[in-house]
Design a protein around this motif. Structure first.
Motif, PDB file in Angstrom:
ATOM      1  N   ILE A   1      34.705  34.064  40.227  1.00 27.68           N
ATOM      2  CA  ILE A   1      35.789  33.233  40.758  1.00 27.68           C
ATOM      3  C   ILE A   1      35.227  32.450  41.939  1.00 27.68           C
ATOM      4  O   ILE A   1      34.692  33.032  42.880  1.00 27.68           O
ATOM      5  CB  ILE A   1      36.999  34.082  41.207  1.00 27.68           C
ATOM      6  N   THR A   2      35.329  31.127  41.833  1.00 30.31           N
ATOM      7  CA  THR A   2      34.758  30.254  42.860  1.00 30.31           C
ATOM      8  C   THR A   2      35.872  29.513  43.583  1.00 30.31           C
ATOM      9  O   THR A   2      36.737  28.918  42.948  1.00 30.31           O
ATOM     10  CB  THR A   2      33.757  29.276  42.209  1.00 30.31           C
ATOM     11  N   VAL A   3      35.808  29.558  44.907  1.00 27.17           N
ATOM     12  CA  VAL A   3      36.828  28.883  45.725  1.00 27.17           C
ATOM     13  C   VAL A   3      36.182  27.773  46.548  1.00 27.17           C
ATOM     14  O   VAL A   3      34.999  27.843  46.885  1.00 27.17           O
ATOM     15  CB  VAL A   3      37.535  29.873  46.685  1.00 27.17           C
TER      16      VAL A   3
ATOM     17  N   GLY B   1      37.339  42.672  41.873  1.00 25.24           N
ATOM     18  CA  GLY B   1      36.424  43.063  40.805  1.00 25.24           C
ATOM     19  C   GLY B   1      35.654  41.918  40.174  1.00 25.24           C
ATOM     20  O   GLY B   1      35.029  42.095  39.129  1.00 25.24           O
ATOM     21  N   ALA B   2      35.673  40.753  40.799  1.00 24.96           N
ATOM     22  CA  ALA B   2      34.928  39.616  40.236  1.00 24.96           C
ATOM     23  C   ALA B   2      33.746  39.277  41.151  1.00 24.96           C
ATOM     24  O   ALA B   2      33.668  39.744  42.290  1.00 24.96           O
ATOM     25  CB  ALA B   2      35.846  38.411  40.086  1.00 24.96           C
ATOM     26  N   LYS B   3      32.831  38.476  40.635  1.00 29.32           N
ATOM     27  CA  LYS B   3      31.752  37.945  41.463  1.00 29.32           C
ATOM     28  C   LYS B   3      32.319  36.773  42.267  1.00 29.32           C
ATOM     29  O   LYS B   3      33.156  36.019  41.774  1.00 29.32           O
ATOM     30  CB  LYS B   3      30.594  37.457  40.601  1.00 29.32           C
ATOM     31  N   ALA B   4      31.827  36.643  43.495  1.00 27.07           N
ATOM     32  CA  ALA B   4      32.408  35.655  44.406  1.00 27.07           C
ATOM     33  C   ALA B   4      31.543  34.408  44.510  1.00 27.07           C
ATOM     34  O   ALA B   4      30.371  34.479  44.882  1.00 27.07           O
ATOM     35  CB  ALA B   4      32.598  36.275  45.782  1.00 27.07           C
ATOM     36  N   GLY B   5      32.172  33.272  44.174  1.00 29.43           N
ATOM     37  CA  GLY B   5      31.493  31.991  44.330  1.00 29.43           C
ATOM     38  C   GLY B   5      32.182  31.154  45.404  1.00 29.43           C
ATOM     39  O   GLY B   5      33.393  31.261  45.600  1.00 29.43           O
ATOM     40  N   VAL B   6      31.378  30.350  46.106  1.00 30.46           N
ATOM     41  CA  VAL B   6      31.966  29.361  47.020  1.00 30.46           C
ATOM     42  C   VAL B   6      31.450  27.993  46.613  1.00 30.46           C
ATOM     43  O   VAL B   6      30.338  27.869  46.088  1.00 30.46           O
ATOM     44  CB  VAL B   6      31.618  29.611  48.503  1.00 30.46           C
TER      45      VAL B   6
ATOM     46  N   CYS C   1      27.988  36.124  49.313  1.00 29.99           N
ATOM     47  CA  CYS C   1      28.460  35.527  48.054  1.00 29.99           C
ATOM     48  C   CYS C   1      27.511  35.867  46.907  1.00 29.99           C
ATOM     49  O   CYS C   1      26.382  36.287  47.119  1.00 29.99           O
ATOM     50  CB  CYS C   1      28.477  34.008  48.166  1.00 29.99           C
ATOM     51  N   ASP C   2      28.003  35.642  45.694  1.00 26.25           N
ATOM     52  CA  ASP C   2      27.158  35.806  44.501  1.00 26.25           C
ATOM     53  C   ASP C   2      26.709  34.461  43.948  1.00 26.25           C
ATOM     54  O   ASP C   2      25.733  34.398  43.204  1.00 26.25           O
ATOM     55  CB  ASP C   2      27.950  36.557  43.419  1.00 26.25           C
ATOM     56  N   LEU C   3      27.438  33.406  44.287  1.00 22.63           N
ATOM     57  CA  LEU C   3      27.144  32.101  43.695  1.00 22.63           C
ATOM     58  C   LEU C   3      27.543  30.980  44.654  1.00 22.63           C
ATOM     59  O   LEU C   3      28.569  31.068  45.328  1.00 22.63           O
ATOM     60  CB  LEU C   3      27.922  31.995  42.374  1.00 22.63           C
ATOM     61  N   LEU C   4      26.694  29.965  44.696  1.00 25.89           N
ATOM     62  CA  LEU C   4      27.038  28.736  45.422  1.00 25.89           C
ATOM     63  C   LEU C   4      27.144  27.621  44.396  1.00 25.89           C
ATOM     64  O   LEU C   4      26.200  27.367  43.625  1.00 25.89           O
ATOM     65  CB  LEU C   4      25.955  28.401  46.458  1.00 25.89           C
TER      66      LEU C   4
ATOM     67  N   VAL D   1      41.042  28.832  54.386  1.00 24.47           N
ATOM     68  CA  VAL D   1      41.034  28.779  55.855  1.00 24.47           C
ATOM     69  C   VAL D   1      40.127  29.873  56.427  1.00 24.47           C
ATOM     70  O   VAL D   1      39.409  29.667  57.392  1.00 24.47           O
ATOM     71  CB  VAL D   1      42.473  28.918  56.408  1.00 24.47           C
ATOM     72  N   HIS D   2      40.173  31.059  55.803  1.00 25.05           N
ATOM     73  CA  HIS D   2      39.317  32.175  56.244  1.00 25.05           C
ATOM     74  C   HIS D   2      38.417  32.541  55.070  1.00 25.05           C
ATOM     75  O   HIS D   2      38.658  33.506  54.348  1.00 25.05           O
ATOM     76  CB  HIS D   2      40.177  33.362  56.674  1.00 25.05           C
ATOM     77  N   LEU D   3      37.389  31.743  54.903  1.00 22.13           N
ATOM     78  CA  LEU D   3      36.568  31.838  53.695  1.00 22.13           C
ATOM     79  C   LEU D   3      35.919  33.210  53.522  1.00 22.13           C
ATOM     80  O   LEU D   3      35.818  33.718  52.404  1.00 22.13           O
ATOM     81  CB  LEU D   3      35.502  30.732  53.732  1.00 22.13           C
ATOM     82  N   HIS D   4      35.510  33.809  54.618  1.00 21.22           N
ATOM     83  CA  HIS D   4      34.869  35.121  54.522  1.00 21.22           C
ATOM     84  C   HIS D   4      35.837  36.158  53.962  1.00 21.22           C
ATOM     85  O   HIS D   4      35.487  36.976  53.111  1.00 21.22           O
ATOM     86  CB  HIS D   4      34.332  35.540  55.901  1.00 21.22           C
ATOM     87  N   ARG D   5      37.090  36.084  54.419  1.00 19.45           N
ATOM     88  CA  ARG D   5      38.102  37.010  53.920  1.00 19.45           C
ATOM     89  C   ARG D   5      38.389  36.748  52.431  1.00 19.45           C
ATOM     90  O   ARG D   5      38.516  37.679  51.636  1.00 19.45           O
ATOM     91  CB  ARG D   5      39.384  36.824  54.739  1.00 19.45           C
ATOM     92  N   THR D   6      38.434  35.483  52.071  1.00 18.62           N
ATOM     93  CA  THR D   6      38.706  35.111  50.673  1.00 18.62           C
ATOM     94  C   THR D   6      37.622  35.656  49.747  1.00 18.62           C
ATOM     95  O   THR D   6      37.906  36.194  48.676  1.00 18.62           O
ATOM     96  CB  THR D   6      38.807  33.574  50.561  1.00 18.62           C
ATOM     97  N   VAL D   7      36.358  35.515  50.188  1.00 22.76           N
ATOM     98  CA  VAL D   7      35.241  36.036  49.395  1.00 22.76           C
ATOM     99  C   VAL D   7      35.382  37.559  49.234  1.00 22.76           C
ATOM    100  O   VAL D   7      35.150  38.122  48.163  1.00 22.76           O
ATOM    101  CB  VAL D   7      33.910  35.630  50.078  1.00 22.76           C
ATOM    102  N   GLY D   8      35.816  38.227  50.296  1.00 21.07           N
ATOM    103  CA  GLY D   8      36.059  39.673  50.228  1.00 21.07           C
ATOM    104  C   GLY D   8      37.155  40.011  49.225  1.00 21.07           C
ATOM    105  O   GLY D   8      37.020  40.959  48.438  1.00 21.07           O
TER     106      GLY D   8
END
Ligand code: DX5
Ligand code: ZN
Length: 219
Positions: free
Chosen positions: A87-89, A108-113, A131-134, A95-102
């Motif tokens: 899931i990539t945001v 249960g998904a891999k975190a993309g930004v 993160c897992d993906l940029l 607004v609080h990207l670090h929290r969103t990645v958490g």
């Protein structure tokens, strides 16, 4: 690691999405890229969690879900439960990207930004190791079939260097205007995953298109 092709179903026939996904799976796709738009963050509306959940039955390929939506925190769990693998945001929307990645990882998904073409790489540098993906956008998000923005190539090279230096496990993905003509330079600049919508679904022969793409990115 083998470089990957992720067809974007935004350019598929929406009346036959399941069949279209099976067709690109058979044609050699590695991931399925799913573009979620809310009509606020981008000027277009596409699909939500129930559609992702029903498409989940069509394939075992990883679902690479690109959220082009405001207030992404509200929807992360629903997209994870629907069967999203990544899931990539957008950094511009969280607004609080670090929290969103958490939240993504907790769900249960891999975190993309991801960042838009006008957003500098330094914006995501502090959270890259978490993160897992940029994902680098090489068009302004909202529509398929747009032209690759030239300056993105230099940004891909910079991102590659940054990842290698501070977060080597992170995958680098590029989205927007990827074609048979530029995919080799994009992979050469250091991208690991290439999203392609119009270039795959607009072609007459998915198998031939993905085969040629894979030859060009082999490096
Ligand atoms: C753009 C989307 C892209 C798009 C790519 O807003 O995020 O994933 O579908 O399509 P093409 O490859 O046609 O530019
Ligand atoms: Zn996308």
């Amino acid at each position: 690691m083998m470089k990957k092709i992720a067809p974007s179903i935004l350019s598929a026939d929406f009346s036959r999405l399941g069949e279209e996904i099976r067709a690109v799976e058979k044609a050699g796709a590695d991931w399925i890229h799913i573009d979620v738009m809310d009509g606020h963050f981008v000027p277009n509306i596409t699909i939500g969690p129930p559609v992702v959940a029903s498409l989940r039955k069509a394939t075992t390929l990883p679902f690479d879900v690109h959220l082009m939506i405001e207030t992404p925190d509200k929807y992360i769990k629903a997209f994870a439960d629907a069967g999203s693998d990544v899931i990539t945001v957008h950094a511009e929307a969280a607004v609080h990207l670090h929290r969103t990645v958490g939240f993504i990882r907790e769900a249960g998904a891999k975190a993309g930004v991801t960042i838009n073409p006008a957003t500098p790489l330094v914006t995501i540098e502090p959270i890259l190791p978490d993160c897992d993906l940029l994902l680098l956008m090489s068009v302004n998000p909202g529509f398929g079939g747009q032209k690759f923005i030239r300056s993105s190539l230099e940004k891909i090279r910079e991102a590659r260097k940054l990842i290698d230096r501070i977060a080597p496990a992170v995958l680098l993905e590029v989205d927007g205007g990827v074609t048979l003509d530029n995919i080799q330079s994009i992979a050469g600049a250091g991208a690991d995953v290439m999203v392609a919508g119009a270039a795959v679904f607009g072609s007459g022969d998915y198998t031939e298109t993905i085969k040629v793409m894979k030859e060009k990115i082999r490096g």
